[in-house]
Motif scaffolding. Structure first.
Motif, PDB file in Angstrom:
ATOM      1  N   MET A 147       0.851  -1.171   0.000  1.00  0.00           N
ATOM      2  CA  MET A 147       0.000   0.000   0.000  1.00  0.00           C
ATOM      3  C   MET A 147       0.892   1.227   0.000  1.00  0.00           C
ATOM      4  O   MET A 147       1.933   1.257   0.641  1.00  0.00           O
ATOM      5  CB  MET A 147      -0.896  -0.010   1.217  1.00  0.00           C
ATOM      6  CG  MET A 147      -1.576   1.319   1.432  1.00  0.00           C
ATOM      7  SD  MET A 147      -2.899   1.208   2.580  1.00  0.00           S
ATOM      8  CE  MET A 147      -3.975   2.355   1.831  1.00  0.00           C
ATOM      9  N   SER A 148       0.441   2.245  -0.701  1.00  0.00           N
ATOM     10  CA  SER A 148       1.189   3.496  -0.725  1.00  0.00           C
ATOM     11  C   SER A 148       0.235   4.664  -0.513  1.00  0.00           C
ATOM     12  O   SER A 148      -0.947   4.582  -0.822  1.00  0.00           O
ATOM     13  CB  SER A 148       1.924   3.672  -2.055  1.00  0.00           C
ATOM     14  OG  SER A 148       0.987   3.850  -3.094  1.00  0.00           O
ATOM     15  N   ILE A 149       0.790   5.729   0.040  1.00  0.00           N
ATOM     16  CA  ILE A 149       0.053   6.979   0.165  1.00  0.00           C
ATOM     17  C   ILE A 149       0.931   8.061  -0.450  1.00  0.00           C
ATOM     18  O   ILE A 149       2.114   8.184  -0.115  1.00  0.00           O
ATOM     19  CB  ILE A 149      -0.272   7.318   1.631  1.00  0.00           C
ATOM     20  CG1 ILE A 149      -1.156   6.222   2.246  1.00  0.00           C
ATOM     21  CG2 ILE A 149      -0.962   8.682   1.724  1.00  0.00           C
ATOM     22  CD1 ILE A 149      -1.452   6.412   3.717  1.00  0.00           C
ATOM     23  N   GLY A 202      -3.276   3.833  -2.555  1.00  0.00           N
ATOM     24  CA  GLY A 202      -3.519   2.747  -3.489  1.00  0.00           C
ATOM     25  C   GLY A 202      -2.707   1.521  -3.150  1.00  0.00           C
ATOM     26  O   GLY A 202      -1.729   1.579  -2.420  1.00  0.00           O
ATOM     27  N   VAL A 203      -3.137   0.405  -3.696  1.00  0.00           N
ATOM     28  CA  VAL A 203      -2.439  -0.864  -3.530  1.00  0.00           C
ATOM     29  C   VAL A 203      -1.583  -1.078  -4.764  1.00  0.00           C
ATOM     30  O   VAL A 203      -2.079  -1.025  -5.891  1.00  0.00           O
ATOM     31  CB  VAL A 203      -3.453  -2.018  -3.370  1.00  0.00           C
ATOM     32  CG1 VAL A 203      -2.730  -3.350  -3.251  1.00  0.00           C
ATOM     33  CG2 VAL A 203      -4.339  -1.770  -2.165  1.00  0.00           C
ATOM     34  N   ILE A 204      -0.303  -1.273  -4.550  1.00  0.00           N
ATOM     35  CA  ILE A 204       0.631  -1.450  -5.661  1.00  0.00           C
ATOM     36  C   ILE A 204       1.551  -2.617  -5.374  1.00  0.00           C
ATOM     37  O   ILE A 204       1.764  -2.985  -4.224  1.00  0.00           O
ATOM     38  CB  ILE A 204       1.472  -0.173  -5.909  1.00  0.00           C
ATOM     39  CG1 ILE A 204       2.219   0.241  -4.652  1.00  0.00           C
ATOM     40  CG2 ILE A 204       0.599   0.953  -6.397  1.00  0.00           C
ATOM     41  CD1 ILE A 204       3.143   1.413  -4.831  1.00  0.00           C
ATOM     42  N   SER A 205       2.124  -3.193  -6.420  1.00  0.00           N
ATOM     43  CA  SER A 205       3.053  -4.308  -6.223  1.00  0.00           C
ATOM     44  C   SER A 205       4.501  -3.891  -6.469  1.00  0.00           C
ATOM     45  O   SER A 205       5.409  -4.469  -5.897  1.00  0.00           O
ATOM     46  CB  SER A 205       2.683  -5.479  -7.131  1.00  0.00           C
ATOM     47  OG  SER A 205       2.676  -5.061  -8.475  1.00  0.00           O
ATOM     48  N   ASP A 206       4.723  -2.905  -7.301  1.00  0.00           N
ATOM     49  CA  ASP A 206       6.081  -2.437  -7.596  1.00  0.00           C
ATOM     50  C   ASP A 206       6.129  -0.936  -7.341  1.00  0.00           C
ATOM     51  O   ASP A 206       5.770  -0.125  -8.193  1.00  0.00           O
ATOM     52  CB  ASP A 206       6.423  -2.752  -9.049  1.00  0.00           C
ATOM     53  CG  ASP A 206       7.868  -2.416  -9.407  1.00  0.00           C
ATOM     54  OD1 ASP A 206       8.472  -1.542  -8.750  1.00  0.00           O
ATOM     55  OD2 ASP A 206       8.385  -3.025 -10.358  1.00  0.00           O
ATOM     56  N   ALA A 207       6.569  -0.559  -6.156  1.00  0.00           N
ATOM     57  CA  ALA A 207       6.523   0.845  -5.716  1.00  0.00           C
ATOM     58  C   ALA A 207       7.335   1.769  -6.617  1.00  0.00           C
ATOM     59  O   ALA A 207       6.858   2.838  -6.991  1.00  0.00           O
ATOM     60  CB  ALA A 207       7.006   0.958  -4.277  1.00  0.00           C
ATOM     61  N   PHE A 239       4.711   3.842   2.518  1.00  0.00           N
ATOM     62  CA  PHE A 239       4.689   2.608   1.743  1.00  0.00           C
ATOM     63  C   PHE A 239       4.879   1.454   2.697  1.00  0.00           C
ATOM     64  O   PHE A 239       5.729   1.502   3.587  1.00  0.00           O
ATOM     65  CB  PHE A 239       5.799   2.598   0.679  1.00  0.00           C
ATOM     66  CG  PHE A 239       5.838   1.311  -0.086  1.00  0.00           C
ATOM     67  CD1 PHE A 239       4.900   1.048  -1.059  1.00  0.00           C
ATOM     68  CD2 PHE A 239       6.797   0.360   0.188  1.00  0.00           C
ATOM     69  CE1 PHE A 239       4.908  -0.151  -1.754  1.00  0.00           C
ATOM     70  CE2 PHE A 239       6.822  -0.834  -0.503  1.00  0.00           C
ATOM     71  CZ  PHE A 239       5.884  -1.091  -1.479  1.00  0.00           C
ATOM     72  N   TYR A 240       4.045   0.429   2.541  1.00  0.00           N
ATOM     73  CA  TYR A 240       4.172  -0.754   3.389  1.00  0.00           C
ATOM     74  C   TYR A 240       3.699  -1.966   2.606  1.00  0.00           C
ATOM     75  O   TYR A 240       2.716  -1.897   1.858  1.00  0.00           O
ATOM     76  CB  TYR A 240       3.324  -0.600   4.657  1.00  0.00           C
ATOM     77  CG  TYR A 240       3.601  -1.676   5.676  1.00  0.00           C
ATOM     78  CD1 TYR A 240       4.703  -1.586   6.531  1.00  0.00           C
ATOM     79  CD2 TYR A 240       2.787  -2.787   5.778  1.00  0.00           C
ATOM     80  CE1 TYR A 240       4.968  -2.569   7.451  1.00  0.00           C
ATOM     81  CE2 TYR A 240       3.051  -3.786   6.704  1.00  0.00           C
ATOM     82  CZ  TYR A 240       4.145  -3.668   7.534  1.00  0.00           C
ATOM     83  OH  TYR A 240       4.423  -4.651   8.445  1.00  0.00           O
TER      84      TYR A 240
END
Length: 75
Positions: A1-3, A14-19, A47-48
């Motif tokens: 997850m990132s903000i 949002g939910v991401i797989s490759d930051a 990011f986590y």
């Protein structure tokens, strides 16, 4: 997850797989239909990596207070 913090002090989560890749795409405006496109530049503020989507959803509810604003179909 990132903000992300957007240019006018709004936030996007949002939910991401490759930051690194996704952040680069947000910065360069790769997706003109995205929320962040007209709000660049953006800054990654959180990011986590969660083990599963349920953990991500639970955390998102904590961050937003359980409310999720409905998106308008009009831009």
């Amino acid at each position: 997850m990132s903000i992300l913090r957007c240019f006018h002090e709004s936030y996007y989560k949002g939910v991401i797989s490759d930051a690194e890749l996704r952040f680069s795409q947000y910065q360069t405006g790769r997706f003109p239909e995205s929320y962040t496109h007209k709000r660049r530049p953006v800054e990654l503020v959180f990011f986590y990596v969660f083990n599963d989507i349920n953990q991500t959803t639970a955390f998102e509810k904590q961050v937003t207070g359980g409310r999720r604003k409905k998106r308008s179909p009009y831009k």
